[in-house]
Design an enzyme around this catalytic site. Structure first.
Site, PDB file in Angstrom:
ATOM      1  N   HIS A   1       9.150  24.376  42.464  1.00 16.46           N
ATOM      2  CA  HIS A   1      10.417  24.039  41.811  1.00 16.46           C
ATOM      3  C   HIS A   1      10.198  23.834  40.307  1.00 16.46           C
ATOM      4  O   HIS A   1      10.917  24.393  39.475  1.00 16.46           O
ATOM      5  CB  HIS A   1      10.983  22.775  42.459  1.00 16.46           C
ATOM      6  CG  HIS A   1      12.242  22.266  41.848  1.00 16.46           C
ATOM      7  ND1 HIS A   1      13.465  22.352  42.486  1.00 16.46           N
ATOM      8  CD2 HIS A   1      12.478  21.639  40.666  1.00 16.46           C
ATOM      9  CE1 HIS A   1      14.394  21.814  41.705  1.00 16.46           C
ATOM     10  NE2 HIS A   1      13.816  21.368  40.599  1.00 16.46           N
ATOM     11  N   GLU A   2       9.198  23.015  39.959  1.00 18.35           N
ATOM     12  CA  GLU A   2       8.925  22.734  38.546  1.00 18.35           C
ATOM     13  C   GLU A   2       8.399  23.977  37.829  1.00 18.35           C
ATOM     14  O   GLU A   2       8.753  24.229  36.679  1.00 18.35           O
ATOM     15  CB  GLU A   2       7.950  21.567  38.396  1.00 18.35           C
ATOM     16  CG  GLU A   2       8.418  20.253  39.011  1.00 18.35           C
ATOM     17  CD  GLU A   2       9.805  19.809  38.578  1.00 18.35           C
ATOM     18  OE1 GLU A   2      10.254  20.155  37.457  1.00 18.35           O
ATOM     19  OE2 GLU A   2      10.460  19.101  39.367  1.00 18.35           O
TER      20      GLU A   2
ATOM     21  N   HIS B   1      11.134  26.082  36.602  1.00 21.05           N
ATOM     22  CA  HIS B   1      11.751  25.606  35.356  1.00 21.05           C
ATOM     23  C   HIS B   1      11.059  26.201  34.128  1.00 21.05           C
ATOM     24  O   HIS B   1      11.707  26.464  33.115  1.00 21.05           O
ATOM     25  CB  HIS B   1      11.704  24.074  35.263  1.00 21.05           C
ATOM     26  CG  HIS B   1      12.811  23.381  35.983  1.00 21.05           C
ATOM     27  ND1 HIS B   1      14.149  23.591  35.696  1.00 21.05           N
ATOM     28  CD2 HIS B   1      12.778  22.458  36.969  1.00 21.05           C
ATOM     29  CE1 HIS B   1      14.888  22.830  36.477  1.00 21.05           C
ATOM     30  NE2 HIS B   1      14.083  22.138  37.271  1.00 21.05           N
TER      31      HIS B   1
ATOM     32  N   CYS C   1      17.843  18.480  42.010  1.00 23.97           N
ATOM     33  CA  CYS C   1      17.245  18.631  40.684  1.00 23.97           C
ATOM     34  C   CYS C   1      17.882  17.628  39.742  1.00 23.97           C
ATOM     35  O   CYS C   1      19.105  17.450  39.752  1.00 23.97           O
ATOM     36  CB  CYS C   1      17.473  20.056  40.180  1.00 23.97           C
ATOM     37  SG  CYS C   1      16.736  20.386  38.567  1.00 23.97           S
TER      38      CYS C   1
END
Length: 177
Positions: free
Chosen positions: A143-144, A147, A101
C-alpha cells in the site's frame, strides 16, 4: 522535536506524483521527515504513511503496525523507516482484504495484494535490508509502496461494490472482534 504533519487528501495532485530517490539519507531534512512521519502516523491511528501523503516527494515511508482504533488486529512492530524501498519478488498467491488510507478518510475497499513479498530498503542509518514480509505487514508495504508511484488503493479495487464507509466497516467487522 517531531511535529504532526498535515496529511494530503485524495484529489491533491501530490498523491499522484512519482516520488524521487533519496540520495543523502543522513541529510537532516530526511531524518526530521522520518521523525515527523512516525509522529503523524501514530497520532492518526495509521499503520503506515508515505512521504507523498505529507506533500513530500521523497521515496520513503514508515511502517508502523500496531493495534489501534482503525486496525485492532494489527501486529505490533517498531515504526520502521524504509528509504528507496523496492519489491524484489512477489508470491503468485493474492489475497483480498479491506484497506483504508489516511489520505482517503471514511472509505474502505477490498484490495487484492500478494500474500508474501521479498523486499529491499535502506534504513535511516544507511544500512541495506532484505527480508520477506507476509500477510498484513506485506499488505501495508505494498500500500505504502504504491503511494511512492502515485497509486492509491482505490486504483486497485476491482469493483465499486467492494467499497464501504469506515463507519459501516467498523460496525460489520471491528465490533465482531
Amino acid at each position: 522535536m517531531p511535529e504532526i504533519l498535515q496529511i494530503s487528501q485524495l484529489g491533491n495532485p501530490v498523491l499522484r506524483r512519482q516520488s524521487q530517490v533519496v540520495d543523502n539519507i543522513q541529510d537532516s531534512r530526511i531524518q526530521q521527515l522520518i521523525d515527523n512521519l512516525i509522529s503523524t502516523v501514530q497520532q492518526a491511528h495509521g499503520v503506515g504513511i508515505a512521504a507523498p501523503q505529507v506533500a513530500m516527494g521523497d521515496r520513503l515511508f514508515v511502517l508502523a503496525s500496531r493495534p489501534n482504533l482503525r486496525y485492532p488486529q494489527a501486529p505490533t512492530m517498531e515504526p520502521t523507516a524504509m528509504i528507496n524501498p523496492r519489491i524484489v519478488a512477489s508470491s503468485t498467491e493474492t489475497v483480498k482484504d479491506w484497506e483504508g488510507c489516511l489520505s482517503i478518510p471514511g472509505i474502505r475497499g477490498l484490495v487484492p495484494r500478494s500474500r508474501s513479498i521479498e523486499i529491499e530498503y535502506t534504513s535511516r542509518d544507511g544500512e541495506l535490508h532484505q527480508q520477506e514480509l507476509t500477510d498484513f505487514v506485506a499488505r501495508i508495504f505494498q500500500h505504502e509502496h504504491d503511494h511512492l508511484d502515485g497509486i492509491v488503493f482505490l486504483d486497485r479495487v476491482e469493483n465499486t461494490r467492494e467499497l464501504m464507509t469506515e463507519d459501516e466497516y467498523q460496525q460489520q467487522f471491528v465490533k465482531l472482534l
